[in-house]
Design a protein around this motif. Structure first.
Motif, PDB file in Angstrom:
ATOM      1  N   ALA A  34       1.770 115.879  35.637  1.00 24.35           N
ATOM      2  CA  ALA A  34       1.462 114.494  35.276  1.00 24.35           C
ATOM      3  C   ALA A  34       0.802 113.760  36.434  1.00 24.35           C
ATOM      4  CB  ALA A  34       2.736 113.768  34.853  1.00 24.35           C
ATOM      5  N   LEU A  35       1.184 114.126  37.651  1.00 23.58           N
ATOM      6  CA  LEU A  35       0.648 113.464  38.837  1.00 23.58           C
ATOM      7  C   LEU A  35      -0.679 114.061  39.281  1.00 23.58           C
ATOM      8  CD1 LEU A  35       1.238 111.365  41.095  1.00 23.58           C
ATOM      9  CD2 LEU A  35       2.384 113.204  42.336  1.00 23.58           C
ATOM     10  N   CYS A  36      -0.766 115.378  39.285  1.00 25.24           N
ATOM     11  CA  CYS A  36      -1.919 116.065  39.883  1.00 25.24           C
ATOM     12  C   CYS A  36      -2.686 116.959  38.912  1.00 25.24           C
ATOM     13  CB  CYS A  36      -1.462 116.921  41.073  1.00 25.24           C
ATOM     14  SG  CYS A  36      -0.573 116.042  42.359  1.00 25.24           S
ATOM     15  N   GLY A  37      -2.317 116.963  37.644  1.00 24.70           N
ATOM     16  CA  GLY A  37      -2.866 117.960  36.737  1.00 24.70           C
ATOM     17  C   GLY A  37      -4.149 117.584  36.036  1.00 24.70           C
ATOM     18  N   ARG A  38      -4.709 116.441  36.343  1.00 24.82           N
ATOM     19  CA  ARG A  38      -5.961 116.048  35.702  1.00 24.82           C
ATOM     20  C   ARG A  38      -6.970 115.618  36.760  1.00 24.82           C
ATOM     21  NH1 ARG A  38      -3.732 111.659  31.926  1.00 24.82           N
ATOM     22  NH2 ARG A  38      -1.787 112.775  32.355  1.00 24.82           N
ATOM     23  N   ALA A  39      -8.237 115.639  36.403  1.00 25.06           N
ATOM     24  CA  ALA A  39      -9.273 115.239  37.348  1.00 25.06           C
ATOM     25  C   ALA A  39      -9.228 113.725  37.557  1.00 25.06           C
ATOM     26  CB  ALA A  39     -10.644 115.657  36.828  1.00 25.06           C
ATOM     27  N   PRO A  40      -9.209 113.267  38.799  1.00 23.12           N
ATOM     28  CA  PRO A  40      -9.245 111.822  39.041  1.00 23.12           C
ATOM     29  C   PRO A  40     -10.508 111.207  38.450  1.00 23.12           C
ATOM     30  CG  PRO A  40      -8.625 113.011  41.034  1.00 23.12           C
ATOM     31  CD  PRO A  40      -9.094 114.038  40.057  1.00 23.12           C
ATOM     32  N   ARG A  41     -10.406 109.960  38.023  1.00 23.03           N
ATOM     33  CA  ARG A  41     -11.539 109.270  37.414  1.00 23.03           C
ATOM     34  C   ARG A  41     -11.669 107.856  37.987  1.00 23.03           C
ATOM     35  NH1 ARG A  41     -11.300 108.906  31.243  1.00 23.03           N
ATOM     36  NH2 ARG A  41      -9.054 108.702  31.536  1.00 23.03           N
ATOM     37  N   ARG A  42     -12.853 107.310  37.779  1.00 23.86           N
ATOM     38  CA  ARG A  42     -13.086 105.932  38.205  1.00 23.86           C
ATOM     39  C   ARG A  42     -12.291 104.984  37.317  1.00 23.86           C
ATOM     40  NH1 ARG A  42     -18.837 102.662  39.038  1.00 23.86           N
ATOM     41  NH2 ARG A  42     -17.861 100.731  39.800  1.00 23.86           N
ATOM     42  N   VAL A  43     -11.767 103.926  37.927  1.00 20.81           N
ATOM     43  CA  VAL A  43     -11.017 102.919  37.187  1.00 20.81           C
ATOM     44  C   VAL A  43     -11.571 101.535  37.496  1.00 20.81           C
ATOM     45  CG1 VAL A  43      -8.890 104.252  36.997  1.00 20.81           C
ATOM     46  CG2 VAL A  43      -9.262 102.841  39.020  1.00 20.81           C
ATOM     47  N   ARG A  44     -11.463 100.658  36.496  1.00 19.44           N
ATOM     48  CA  ARG A  44     -11.936  99.279  36.646  1.00 19.44           C
ATOM     49  C   ARG A  44     -10.962  98.341  35.948  1.00 19.44           C
ATOM     50  NH1 ARG A  44     -18.359  99.922  35.050  1.00 19.44           N
ATOM     51  NH2 ARG A  44     -19.043 100.942  36.971  1.00 19.44           N
ATOM     52  N   PRO A  45     -10.324  97.449  36.692  1.00 15.43           N
ATOM     53  CA  PRO A  45      -9.448  96.469  36.039  1.00 15.43           C
ATOM     54  C   PRO A  45     -10.274  95.460  35.257  1.00 15.43           C
ATOM     55  CG  PRO A  45      -9.644  95.979  38.373  1.00 15.43           C
ATOM     56  CD  PRO A  45     -10.356  97.285  38.148  1.00 15.43           C
ATOM     57  N   VAL A  46      -9.640  94.825  34.288  1.00 18.48           N
ATOM     58  CA  VAL A  46     -10.280  93.777  33.501  1.00 18.48           C
ATOM     59  C   VAL A  46      -9.429  92.511  33.591  1.00 18.48           C
ATOM     60  CG1 VAL A  46     -11.094  93.083  31.212  1.00 18.48           C
ATOM     61  CG2 VAL A  46     -11.248  95.475  31.910  1.00 18.48           C
ATOM     62  N   PRO A  47      -9.998  91.400  34.154  1.00 10.82           N
ATOM     63  CA  PRO A  47     -11.342  91.283  34.715  1.00 10.82           C
ATOM     64  C   PRO A  47     -11.454  91.986  36.063  1.00 10.82           C
ATOM     65  CG  PRO A  47     -10.123  89.275  35.101  1.00 10.82           C
ATOM     66  CD  PRO A  47      -9.235  90.132  34.252  1.00 10.82           C
ATOM     67  N   GLU A  48     -12.663  92.392  36.415  1.00  8.89           N
ATOM     68  CA  GLU A  48     -12.887  93.078  37.687  1.00  8.89           C
ATOM     69  C   GLU A  48     -13.205  92.050  38.758  1.00  8.89           C
ATOM     70  OE1 GLU A  48     -15.820  96.544  39.554  1.00  8.89           O
ATOM     71  OE2 GLU A  48     -15.732  96.186  37.396  1.00  8.89           O
ATOM     72  N   PRO A  49     -12.416  91.996  39.842  1.00  3.46           N
ATOM     73  CA  PRO A  49     -12.656  90.981  40.874  1.00  3.46           C
ATOM     74  C   PRO A  49     -13.950  91.233  41.629  1.00  3.46           C
ATOM     75  CG  PRO A  49     -10.966  92.511  41.608  1.00  3.46           C
ATOM     76  CD  PRO A  49     -11.263  92.851  40.167  1.00  3.46           C
ATOM     77  N   ALA A  50     -14.582  90.169  42.069  1.00  2.00           N
ATOM     78  CA  ALA A  50     -15.805  90.291  42.855  1.00  2.00           C
ATOM     79  C   ALA A  50     -15.517  91.049  44.141  1.00  2.00           C
ATOM     80  CB  ALA A  50     -16.345  88.898  43.172  1.00  2.00           C
ATOM     81  N   GLY A  51     -16.424  91.932  44.499  1.00  2.00           N
ATOM     82  CA  GLY A  51     -16.291  92.667  45.753  1.00  2.00           C
ATOM     83  C   GLY A  51     -15.439  93.910  45.681  1.00  2.00           C
ATOM     84  N   LEU A  52     -14.915  94.234  44.506  1.00  2.00           N
ATOM     85  CA  LEU A  52     -14.095  95.443  44.394  1.00  2.00           C
ATOM     86  C   LEU A  52     -14.987  96.677  44.576  1.00  2.00           C
ATOM     87  CD1 LEU A  52     -11.205  96.520  43.639  1.00  2.00           C
ATOM     88  CD2 LEU A  52     -12.113  96.812  41.319  1.00  2.00           C
ATOM     89  N   PRO A  53     -14.632  97.585  45.496  1.00  3.14           N
ATOM     90  CA  PRO A  53     -15.438  98.804  45.649  1.00  3.14           C
ATOM     91  C   PRO A  53     -15.203  99.755  44.487  1.00  3.14           C
ATOM     92  CG  PRO A  53     -13.509  98.898  47.059  1.00  3.14           C
ATOM     93  CD  PRO A  53     -13.503  97.532  46.426  1.00  3.14           C
ATOM     94  N   VAL A  54     -15.957 100.824  44.443  1.00  3.11           N
ATOM     95  CA  VAL A  54     -15.739 101.865  43.444  1.00  3.11           C
ATOM     96  C   VAL A  54     -14.373 102.496  43.705  1.00  3.11           C
ATOM     97  CG1 VAL A  54     -16.529 104.088  42.568  1.00  3.11           C
ATOM     98  CG2 VAL A  54     -18.188 102.301  43.142  1.00  3.11           C
TER      99      VAL A  54
END
Length: 284
Positions: A34-54
């Motif tokens: 559950a912790l390590c068994g999948r490929a990490p992916r990009r995430v984006r909170p909603v709303p996305e704060p200004a200046g948040l890096p990838v």
């Protein structure tokens, strides 16, 4: 002393799985997957704060993953630091995207932990994000990527507990709250900077950390300062290393390009977990 005692008891006392309670194992195969068994992916909170890096995350913040993070952070389950570091290292690699950070001749990856409040570190008896960052750096080195921890951020003022605050209040709570430690700017010129944390919810903490790092990079570039690669010894006090500056032309070209080079490239962030809906937005 408190952290040392916990480390010792983790080694000598029998334990059940911290994630699900399965007997005779600190972490069962199902919880590890559950912790390590999948490929990490990009995430984006909603709303996305200004200046948040990838930001890349290893797993959704739910079920066993949530239990593991809380056990390590709040209950001092220090034996989990290694596997949490493996998950964090995977998110770091995903963010770098095979950019060649581990190739000979290129600068190392600098893992910059988002700092916890001093009162929280005292109450917990350890700094969970720094501990996981050190484990992640070790995992990256074992896989051929030169990496080290640069704990160069600290809180410049007291902040309220983020629990229970909505996105707008979290941004207000953290605005201007962080700064770079004395001598820390020198270390940020030594490689590809990746901000690291255990969890992203609204993104306020990572956005504030990114603001500080970018400002330091821009100041060093616009000021014409030579940035020397710092040599640190992990597990010791990196903050004792002083800064050495020389005036002169550090690099030619636009300040924006100079700031990127000061960071070793585009600023990235990596976390272990994020809410499920932060992953789902990337499907469109």
């Amino acid at each position: 002393m408190r952290g040392w005692w916990r480390d010792l008891t983790d080694l000598v006392l029998p334990a059940d799985c911290t994630g699900c309670g399965a007997p005779r194992t600190v972490l069962c195969p199902r919880c590890r997957a559950a912790l390590c068994g999948r490929a990490p992916r990009r995430v984006r909170p909603v709303p996305e704060p200004a200046g948040l890096p990838v930001v890349h995350a290893a797993a959704p913040y739910a079920g066993e993953v949530r239990t593991l993070l809380l056990a390590h952070k709040e209950r001092g389950a220090l034996s989990l630091a290694g596997v949490l570091g493996v998950a964090l290292a995977g998110a770091v690699r995903a963010g770098l995207g095979g950019s060649g950070a581990g190739e000979a001749g290129l600068r190392p990856v600098l893992l910059v932990p988002v700092p916890s409040a001093r009162w929280a570190v005292r109450a917990r008896g350890h700094d969970p994000v720094r501990r996981m960052a050190l484990a992640a750096a070790g995992e990256l080195r074992r896989s051929g990527t030169p990496a080290r921890v640069a704990a160069v951020l600290c809180q410049r003022r007291a902040v309220a507990d983020q629990a229970g605050l909505d996105a707008r209040r979290r941004l207000a709570n953290l605005a201007g709250a962080l700064e770079v430690t004395a001598g820390g700017a020198r270390l940020l010129g030594g490689g590809q900077v990746v901000l690291v944390d255990d969890l992203i919810t609204t993104g306020a903490s990572l956005a504030e950390a990114a603001r500080v790092v970018r400002e330091v990079a821009e100041e060093r570039t616009i000021g014409g300062t030579v940035v020397y690669e710092g040599v640190t010894r992990e597990g010791r006090d990196e903050r004792r290393i002083g800064a050495r500056q020389e005036s002169g032309k550090w690099m030619h070209g636009a300040p924006e390009k100079g700031a990127l080079n000061a960071l070793g490239g585009v600023l990235h962030a990596a976390v272990i977990a994020a809410p499920r809906d932060s992953f789902e937005i990337n499907r469109n």
